[in-house]
Write a protein that holds these residues in place. Structure first.
Motif, PDB file in Angstrom:
ATOM      1  N   PHE A   1     -18.294  -3.067 -23.952  1.00 30.84           N
ATOM      2  CA  PHE A   1     -17.162  -3.923 -23.618  1.00 30.84           C
ATOM      3  C   PHE A   1     -17.545  -5.387 -23.754  1.00 30.84           C
ATOM      4  CE2 PHE A   1     -15.988  -0.106 -21.137  1.00 30.84           C
ATOM      5  CZ  PHE A   1     -14.733   0.096 -21.666  1.00 30.84           C
TER       6      PHE A   1
ATOM      7  N   LEU B   1     -17.100  -8.855 -22.159  1.00 36.99           N
ATOM      8  CA  LEU B   1     -16.762  -9.209 -20.781  1.00 36.99           C
ATOM      9  C   LEU B   1     -15.969 -10.506 -20.734  1.00 36.99           C
ATOM     10  CD1 LEU B   1     -20.093  -8.322 -18.960  1.00 36.99           C
ATOM     11  CD2 LEU B   1     -18.017  -6.957 -19.158  1.00 36.99           C
TER      12      LEU B   1
ATOM     13  N   GLN C   1     -15.826 -11.574 -15.436  1.00 40.68           N
ATOM     14  CA  GLN C   1     -16.752 -10.442 -15.390  1.00 40.68           C
ATOM     15  C   GLN C   1     -18.185 -10.886 -15.669  1.00 40.68           C
ATOM     16  OE1 GLN C   1     -14.535  -8.187 -18.308  1.00 40.68           O
ATOM     17  NE2 GLN C   1     -13.965  -6.627 -16.813  1.00 40.68           N
TER      18      GLN C   1
ATOM     19  N   LYS D   1     -21.153  -5.628 -22.160  1.00 41.46           N
ATOM     20  CA  LYS D   1     -21.660  -4.601 -21.253  1.00 41.46           C
ATOM     21  C   LYS D   1     -21.642  -3.262 -21.991  1.00 41.46           C
ATOM     22  CE  LYS D   1     -22.467  -2.104 -17.629  1.00 41.46           C
ATOM     23  NZ  LYS D   1     -23.583  -2.188 -16.693  1.00 41.46           N
TER      24      LYS D   1
ATOM     25  N   ALA E   1     -21.305   0.292 -21.875  1.00 45.06           N
ATOM     26  CA  ALA E   1     -20.817   1.255 -20.878  1.00 45.06           C
ATOM     27  C   ALA E   1     -21.278   2.663 -21.222  1.00 45.06           C
ATOM     28  CB  ALA E   1     -19.301   1.210 -20.790  1.00 45.06           C
TER      29      ALA E   1
ATOM     30  N   PRO F   1     -23.656   8.041 -10.914  1.00 44.79           N
ATOM     31  CA  PRO F   1     -23.257   7.034  -9.927  1.00 44.79           C
ATOM     32  C   PRO F   1     -22.118   6.172 -10.461  1.00 44.79           C
ATOM     33  CG  PRO F   1     -25.267   6.364 -11.018  1.00 44.79           C
ATOM     34  CD  PRO F   1     -24.953   7.726 -11.530  1.00 44.79           C
ATOM     35  N   ASN F   2     -21.578   5.339  -9.614  1.00 47.61           N
ATOM     36  CA  ASN F   2     -20.526   4.421 -10.051  1.00 47.61           C
ATOM     37  C   ASN F   2     -21.048   3.499 -11.145  1.00 47.61           C
ATOM     38  OD1 ASN F   2     -18.390   5.253  -8.529  1.00 47.61           O
ATOM     39  ND2 ASN F   2     -18.907   3.935  -6.782  1.00 47.61           N
ATOM     40  N   GLY F   3     -20.251   3.295 -12.152  1.00 47.34           N
ATOM     41  CA  GLY F   3     -20.643   2.405 -13.240  1.00 47.34           C
ATOM     42  C   GLY F   3     -21.506   3.073 -14.290  1.00 47.34           C
ATOM     43  N   ALA F   4     -21.698   4.400 -14.184  1.00 48.89           N
ATOM     44  CA  ALA F   4     -22.562   5.100 -15.133  1.00 48.89           C
ATOM     45  C   ALA F   4     -21.901   5.238 -16.496  1.00 48.89           C
ATOM     46  CB  ALA F   4     -22.920   6.477 -14.587  1.00 48.89           C
ATOM     47  N   GLY F   5     -20.585   5.147 -16.534  1.00 49.99           N
ATOM     48  CA  GLY F   5     -19.891   5.283 -17.811  1.00 49.99           C
ATOM     49  C   GLY F   5     -19.060   6.561 -17.903  1.00 49.99           C
ATOM     50  N   LYS F   6     -18.815   7.212 -16.789  1.00 48.66           N
ATOM     51  CA  LYS F   6     -18.061   8.474 -16.804  1.00 48.66           C
ATOM     52  C   LYS F   6     -16.603   8.248 -17.224  1.00 48.66           C
ATOM     53  CE  LYS F   6     -18.807   9.207 -12.383  1.00 48.66           C
ATOM     54  NZ  LYS F   6     -19.576   7.989 -12.027  1.00 48.66           N
ATOM     55  N   THR F   7     -15.969   7.295 -16.550  1.00 46.86           N
ATOM     56  CA  THR F   7     -14.558   7.046 -16.863  1.00 46.86           C
ATOM     57  C   THR F   7     -14.396   6.617 -18.312  1.00 46.86           C
ATOM     58  OG1 THR F   7     -14.103   6.431 -14.584  1.00 46.86           O
ATOM     59  CG2 THR F   7     -12.551   5.654 -16.228  1.00 46.86           C
ATOM     60  N   THR F   8     -15.293   5.734 -18.758  1.00 44.91           N
ATOM     61  CA  THR F   8     -15.221   5.265 -20.139  1.00 44.91           C
ATOM     62  C   THR F   8     -15.348   6.438 -21.103  1.00 44.91           C
ATOM     63  OG1 THR F   8     -16.234   3.213 -19.393  1.00 44.91           O
ATOM     64  CG2 THR F   8     -16.189   3.602 -21.757  1.00 44.91           C
TER      65      THR F   8
ATOM     66  N   PHE G   1      -5.644  -1.491 -20.877  1.00 47.44           N
ATOM     67  CA  PHE G   1      -6.584  -1.026 -19.858  1.00 47.44           C
ATOM     68  C   PHE G   1      -7.598  -2.079 -19.479  1.00 47.44           C
ATOM     69  CE2 PHE G   1      -5.272   2.576 -22.393  1.00 47.44           C
ATOM     70  CZ  PHE G   1      -4.775   3.416 -21.427  1.00 47.44           C
TER      71      PHE G   1
ATOM     72  N   ASN H   1      -9.477  -3.718 -16.903  1.00 44.94           N
ATOM     73  CA  ASN H   1      -9.649  -3.599 -15.446  1.00 44.94           C
ATOM     74  C   ASN H   1     -10.714  -4.563 -14.949  1.00 44.94           C
ATOM     75  OD1 ASN H   1     -11.462  -2.130 -16.908  1.00 44.94           O
ATOM     76  ND2 ASN H   1     -11.691  -0.521 -15.417  1.00 44.94           N
TER      77      ASN H   1
HETATM   78  N1  LIG Z   1     -12.398  -2.612 -19.680  1.00 44.94           N
HETATM   79  C1  LIG Z   1     -13.641  -2.932 -19.316  1.00 44.94           C
HETATM   80  N2  LIG Z   1     -14.094  -4.180 -19.550  1.00 44.94           N
HETATM   81  C2  LIG Z   1     -15.340  -4.527 -19.210  1.00 44.94           C
HETATM   82  N3  LIG Z   1     -16.224  -3.702 -18.635  1.00 44.94           N
HETATM   83  C3  LIG Z   1     -15.838  -2.435 -18.367  1.00 44.94           C
HETATM   84  C4  LIG Z   1     -14.526  -1.983 -18.690  1.00 44.94           C
HETATM   85  N4  LIG Z   1     -14.418  -0.690 -18.318  1.00 44.94           N
HETATM   86  C5  LIG Z   1     -15.605  -0.354 -17.788  1.00 44.94           C
HETATM   87  N5  LIG Z   1     -16.465  -1.385 -17.807  1.00 44.94           N
HETATM   88  C6  LIG Z   1     -17.867  -1.391 -17.342  1.00 44.94           C
HETATM   89  O1  LIG Z   1     -18.511  -0.313 -17.950  1.00 44.94           O
HETATM   90  C7  LIG Z   1     -19.370   0.333 -17.035  1.00 44.94           C
HETATM   91  C8  LIG Z   1     -19.009   1.801 -16.922  1.00 44.94           C
HETATM   92  O2  LIG Z   1     -17.784   1.907 -16.254  1.00 44.94           O
HETATM   93  P1  LIG Z   1     -17.081   3.294 -15.936  1.00 44.94           P
HETATM   94  O3  LIG Z   1     -17.010   4.085 -17.184  1.00 44.94           O
HETATM   95  O4  LIG Z   1     -15.819   3.013 -15.238  1.00 44.94           O
HETATM   96  O5  LIG Z   1     -18.096   3.972 -14.922  1.00 44.94           O
HETATM   97  P2  LIG Z   1     -17.884   5.193 -13.917  1.00 44.94           P
HETATM   98  O6  LIG Z   1     -16.572   5.795 -14.188  1.00 44.94           O
HETATM   99  O7  LIG Z   1     -19.011   6.107 -14.207  1.00 44.94           O
HETATM  100  O8  LIG Z   1     -17.989   4.617 -12.551  1.00 44.94           O
HETATM  101  C9  LIG Z   1     -19.228  -0.391 -15.722  1.00 44.94           C
HETATM  102  O9  LIG Z   1     -20.304  -1.284 -15.587  1.00 44.94           O
HETATM  103  C10 LIG Z   1     -17.937  -1.131 -15.857  1.00 44.94           C
HETATM  104  O10 LIG Z   1     -17.995  -2.334 -15.135  1.00 44.94           O
END
Ligand SMILES: Nc1ncnc2c1ncn2[C@@H]1O[C@H](COP(=O)(O)OP(=O)(O)O)[C@@H](O)[C@H]1O
Ligand SMILES: [Mg+2]
Lengths: 259, 396
Positions: free
Chosen positions: A14, A16, A20, A31, A33, A52-59, B394, B396
């Motif tokens: 990403f 930033l 951010q 960053k 991800a 953990p949080n921020g690991a990249g799961k959602t991405t 998206f 965020n």
């Molecule tokens: N749209 C975005 N812009 C900038 N950074 C992002 C964005 N989405 C996610 N990130 C960063 O990417 C990393 C992984 O995020 P995410 O996939 O949400 O992690 P998880 O779901 O595992 O907690 C995090 O450090 C988050 O801050």
């Protein structure tokens, strides 16, 4: 075992925003991800992405669901590529997350029909499926109540029902129990088990060990966008409990003095 | 399988029609407001522009013959005999509105008429009447006077003429400026009304969905992004048109009251000259300008993160629309080229004014409609791209 979903060297960085950047160490402008992820999910199993949080799961799950595009790599979902055939992928999966919100103004009934239309679900299949889903989640008595008047838990359940109108074979669920009360969380986990029993493939992401232990057939542990361990739950927990295994790996990857 | 486009439009419209507050703000209130404002305006102008019944016309005459004097006496219309040298001074007074009419008869009018042979081919004796069409009293007086003369003429075999020579008898000094001004303002009024209707809908339309997280729910369906973009633009256009229609009805229903004020010939809003072609052209202009407005506003709504941000970003547009709308209205008469019909909004204002003025330029209108459609297509393409943009959808 038949592979139904195969992630190949998936990457996402990403850019930033100024705001951010200030939050990042040494004010980096980008960053990473997801840093080249590989894994496979087999037909009919529950695959858990643990991290953990921020690991990249959602991405990762957003890329698989074609909401965002990978910088590199691909994922083949039941024969369709997320890069070259995103619409086909979307018709094969159901993507669920607590971030998917419903328009307050409509009733569950209306929204169900609306999303059935968008998914092109034939009228003949619609009714029976709606009845079943609404019954499972106890939506039936709220079917004609505007979403704005529903409780948070009920909204969440309606949102799940609506993401599954097309009866997808692959269900991707980001943090399934996040923000849910214990009762709703239990309904949702039970539902995921029942989906698996129907032969569906379920991919969940979570940071909750107990959920993984309860649901998963196989686990991928993801830290800082990389897959550090991917095996069956049985193999991973052969000697130690999941929590201990995870922390051993975590210390090895990141070190203990991480702040 | 039903088309996704139709599904989206159906949903947006049912949302619109079920929301009483939104309906009130976008459809009912604009029409009602215009109706009330115009009706008030109409009654104010009407009272300004009609003379009261006890008013005595100020008429002066040179060489008043006995025959006409008798006619005037019978009609109870007084006049003042003046000498030929005073005519210039009287004309000035008529121009500035202090006197109403100045009539100049030829020498020995009665005998000249009697001896005139209509077969002879020579010019008939001429009565010259100076008046001011910009002054209600003067114009009314002129009409009364000429109809009396007409009646008298009909009773005779021999003829005379009224104002047949090549002089300026209407001494009004640009009195129809106001009506031209009002004409030129119609497109701007129309645009601002449409715009304010759109502004009640547009900020929430996409930015609101982003803010509430409902757009992601749509984007995970297999629907094409372009269907979503088109669906949004078309349904918002329908809403904007309804809002515009309400304003239009407001104008139309209050028009008779406005038209009153121009009853005396220089009618301010005379739409009787508009035929079917003109109405079709007007409709095309309106439809195409609605599409342009709506698609630009959609883009603004899509790039904003929140409803508030979208609303703020739309504000300055209101001023642009007013300025461009007025410019188009005023330039209409002078600007005869085709080139300016490529300029969005301006092209609408200019060509709408031309239609009202009775000089529609079909080519310019075609250019307007086609270029507006092209701009809409470009915006729709842009909106599709925005729906595809993860940064916009998206962040965020
Ligand atoms: N749209 C975005 N812009 C900038 N950074 C992002 C964005 N989405 C996610 N990130 C960063 O990417 C990393 C992984 O995020 P995410 O996939 O949400 O992690 P998880 O779901 O595992 O907690 C995090 O450090 C988050 O801050
Ligand atoms: Mg997450």
């Amino acid at each position: 075992m038949e592979t139904i979903l195969s992630v190949q060297n998936l990457q996402k960085t990403f850019k930033l925003s100024k705001k951010q950047q200030k939050l990042e160490k040494d004010h980096k402008t980008t960053k990473v991800a997801v840093a080249g992820l590989d894994f496979e999910a087999y037909k009919g199993e529950v695959f858990a992405l643990l991290g953990p949080n921020g690991a990249g799961k959602t991405t990762t799950l957003r890329m698989i669901s074609t909401l965002i595009k990978p910088d590199a790599g691909d994922c083949i979902v039941d024969g369709s590529s997320i890069v070259s055939a995103p619409e086909s992928v979307r018709s094969k999966i159901g993507f669920l997350t607590s971030e998917l919100k419903l328009e307050d103004f409509f009733t569950p009934n209306y929204l169900y029909d609306f999303f059935s239309d968008l998914h092109g679900v034939p009228e003949s299949e619609r009714m029976a499926r709606k009845e079943k889903l609404f019954q499972t989640f106890g939506i039936d008595q709220f079917a004609e109540v505007k979403v704005s008047n529903l409780s948070t838990g009920m909204k969440q359940k309606v949102s799940i029902a609506i993401s599954l109108v097309h009866n997808p074979d692959i269900i991707i669920f980001d943090e399934p129990t996040n923000g849910l009360d214990v009762i709703t969380a239990k309904t949702v986990t039970d539902f995921l088990v029942s989906l698996k029993n129907e032969g569906k493939t379920v991919i969940v992401s979570t940071h909750i060990f107990s959920l993984v232990e309860k649901l998963a057939d196989r686990v991928g542990i993801i830290i800082n966008g990389k897959m550090v361990c991917c095996d069956s739950l049985a193999n991973i927990t052969a000697e130690k409990c999941l929590e201990d295994v995870f922390f051993d790996i975590y210390v090895e990857e990141v070190g203990t003095d991480e702040k | 399988m039903k088309s996704n486009l139709a599904t989206i439009i159906k949903k947006e419209l049912s949302r619109f029609f079920m929301d009483r507050k939104l309906l009130l703000n976008t459809v009912l209130i604009p029409g009602l407001m215009i109706y009330i404002i115009y009706t008030l305006m109409g009654s104010v102008f009407t009272s300004l522009l009609t003379t009261d019944d006890n008013y005595v016309y100020k008429i002066s005459a040179v060489g008043m013959p006995q025959s006409i004097e008798a006619v005037l006496k019978e009609a109870d219309i007084p006049y003042k005999e003046i000498s030929e040298d005073d005519v210039m001074a009287k004309k000035d007074k008529i121009t500035d509105g202090t006197e109403d009419l100045c009539v100049v008869f030829p020498d020995n009018f009665d005998s000249a008429v009697e001896s005139y042979d209509s077969q002879s081919g020579t010019a008939a004796p001429e009565i010259q009447i100076y008046y001011n069409s910009g002054e209600t009293a003067s114009y009314e007086c002129y009409q009364t006077f000429t109809s009396l003369l007409d009646a008298y003429e009909n009773s005779m075999i021999n003829k005379f003429d009224i104002n047949s020579s090549d002089k300026t008898f209407d001494l009004a000094d640009g009195s129809d400026l106001m009506s031209r001004m009002m004409f030129a303002l119609i497109p701007m009024l129309f645009l601002t009304l449409l715009f304010s209707g759109c502004c009640a809908i547009a900020p929430d339309f996409i930015a609101g969905e982003k803010e509430r997280g409902t757009v992601a729910t749509l984007l995970v369906t297999p629907m094409k992004r372009s269907s979503l973009a088109f669906g949004k633009i078309i349904s918002m256009s329908i809403m904007a048109l309804l809002s515009g229609l309400s304003s239009f009805l407001g104008v139309m229903l209050s028009l008779p009251k406005l038209a009153n004020m121009g009853e005396n010939g220089n009618s301010m809003f005379d739409f009787s000259g508009l035929g079917t072609l003109e109405y079709v052209l007007l409709l095309l202009l309106v439809l195409s300008v609605v599409l342009v407005l709506v698609s630009v506003l959609s883009l603004i709504s899509a790039q904003a993160k929140t409803v508030k941000e979208a609303g703020t970003a739309m504000g300055p547009l209101n001023i642009i629309i007013m300025v461009v709308g007025i410019a188009g209205g005023y330039m209409a008469a002078a600007d005869t080229g085709i080139a300016t019909s490529f300029i969005p909004l301006y092209n609408f204002a200019k060509n709408m004014t031309c239609i009202f003025a009775g000089t529609p330029d079909v080519l310019a209108i075609t250019v307007t409609v086609v270029s507006n459609l092209v701009y809409t297509a470009v915006c729709t393409w842009g909106l599709t791209r925005m729906f595809n943009s993860e940064r916009l959808m998206f962040s965020n």
